[in-house]
Design an enzyme around this catalytic site. Structure first.
Site, PDB file in Angstrom:
ATOM      1  CB  CYS A   1     -11.422  -5.984  22.311  1.00 30.43           C
ATOM      2  SG  CYS A   1     -12.150  -5.039  23.030  1.00 30.43           S
TER       3      CYS A   1
ATOM      4  CB  CYS B   1      -1.083  -0.467   1.315  1.00 35.57           C
ATOM      5  SG  CYS B   1      -1.633   2.058   1.400  1.00 35.57           S
TER       6      CYS B   1
END
Ligand SMILES: C[S@@+](CC[C@H](N)C(=O)[O-])C[C@H]1O[C@@H](n2cnc3c(N)ncnc32)[C@H](O)[C@@H]1O
Length: 411
Positions: free
Chosen positions: A369, A16
């Protein structure tokens, strides 16, 4: 440890133009299998700090079959450069904005919304907010896509209401992108520069709808931009399937996606931190009677809507309020077979740990999380519950974030 390896084509590093400085992702340069292994090790390291968790049985990580272009929500700041407006993630450990032209982890339709917004901001000469001078109007763009419906909702976070150009921006966005799924643009008012949360307290519609509809595993869901939803729709389905499997007592490692065939008829389950209801709805569809608890009234409204829309209202009750307080109330004189907890990163409050230990629940499924608050809370819960299984699930490919789920059984 075994590894649930994704498809070979997705394990190769990809390029990227923003990778490196951009804080949007961290691991594009690693083969995906190495990233998964590192995540398993991170979870084991967090557990190794607690002697009582030494024998916790780990199941292999569930990796994504598509670890790119998955993020279904973006929240990006706007800034100004010599050549015009810029918008994108912050550079790592900095407040410099990377002017995104592409992104390999977010859904392409969200990149499209970002680029269109930036163009219109330049065309309309919209003033971008500068926290140092307190001047300017536009702070952030937030947007979310429902992958099952293709609906996109965008939000413009602004300093104050009543700036005509912001309405102009919303109308132009709708004109350009409603054919690509944009169903609405809202404005969120955030006037306090000392408050580092992205969204402020008030959200009002500017054009089209203020909510988006989603379909996941055949269930209808509704959300606004203020309510929580997992950022990876495909892996969230895998995670929720695992929650159901753990509740049913079936720990066989037969791969993801079995959740919809599980039978929980007659079970009484409390789903704490339920958000817009994706877990509670699945539990009710599997036959359980479910009480969902969630702090955000906006999310509770969406969950109640979904209970009706899916014909499950007779098995579901949603309550707005604090998880610990409401669990204590729900436990008074009622049977509770199991509790699901899915807290924010800070984990469980001391009061909630006490309420869980005092509750009649025989099982807890804990979705986390943050591996470190997860391990801390499992140690506290070990006073009454034994860890029967722990499973990492990769909800955030190409980043360092890690999701995991554990089944706890009453000793
Ligand atoms: C990680 S999200 C999980 C949402 C949901 N289970 C899902 O999968 O979409 C945590 C949720 O807990 C809610 N929350 C935070 N603190 C809370 C509290 N003290 N009591 C109840 N809900 C709370 C947040 O608003 C958020 O919706």
């Amino acid at each position: 440890m075994n590894l649930a390896l994704p498809d070979a084509a997705t394990t190769t590093p990809v390029r990227c133009p923003h990778f490196g400085p951009c804080g949007g992702c961290t691991s594009l340069d690693l083969p995906y299998a190495d990233e998964l292994r590192a995540k398993e090790e991170k979870l084991q390291t967090a557990f190794s700090r607690h002697a009582v968790l030494a024998k916790a049985p780990f199941l292999p990580i569930l990796g994504a079959t598509e670890p790119l272009l998955y993020r279904n929500s973006i929240k990006v700041p706007f800034g100004w450069s010599a050549t015009g407006p810029v918008a994108g993630f912050f550079e790592r450990r900095s407040h410099k904005i990377v002017d995104l032209t592409t992104c390999l982890i977010q859904h392409p339709k969200l990149t499209q919304v970002l680029l269109a917004t930036k163009e219109i901001v330049a065309e309309l000469k919209i003033a971008i907010h500068d926290a140092r001078t307190g001047r300017g109007m536009l702070r952030h763009l937030v947007a979310r896509i429902g992958e099952g419906t293709g609906e996109v909702l965008a939000g413009l976070v602004v300093q104050a209401k009543g700036y005509g150009k912001i309405r102009g921006l919303a109308l132009k966005l709708m004109e350009r992108l409603s054919g690509d799924g944009l169903v609405g643009v809202v404005q969120n008012i955030h006037a306090d520069d000392e408050d580092h949360a992205i969204l402020g307290p008030e959200t009002v519609p500017l054009a089209g709808r203020a909510y988006l509809d989603e379909v996941s595993d055949g269930l209808k869901l509704r959300t606004s931009l203020q309510s929580f939803m997992q950022v990876n729709s495909a892996q969230a389905r895998v995670l929720y399937g695992e929650v159901l499997r753990m509740l049913s007592g079936s720990l066989v490692d037969d791969g993801p996606g079995e959740g919809s065939r599980i039978d929980l008829a007659g079970q009484k389950i409390v789903d704490l931190f339920c958000g817009v209801g994706p877990i509670a709805l699945r539990l009710a569809r599997a036959g359980a009677q479910v009480a969902g608890v969630e702090y955000s009234e906006d999310a509770v409204r969406s969950a109640r809507f979904a209970a009706k829309a899916n014909g499950l209202a007779d098995r579901l009750a949603f309550h707005a309020g604090d998880a610990a307080q409401l669990l204590e109330k729900l436990a008074e004189g009622n049977t509770i077979d199991a509790v699901v907890v899915d807290p924010p990163r800070r984990g469980l409050s001391e009061r909630l740990v006490k309420s869980l230990l005092a509750s009649p629940a025989k099982k807890i499924v804990y979705v986390s999380c943050d591996p470190f608050t997860f391990a801390r809370d499992l140690e506290l819960l070990a006073a009454g519950f034994e860890v029967a299984a722990v499973r990492p699930v990769d909800l955030f490919p190409r980043t360092l974030h890690l999701e995991a789920v554990a089944l706890l059984q009453r000793r």
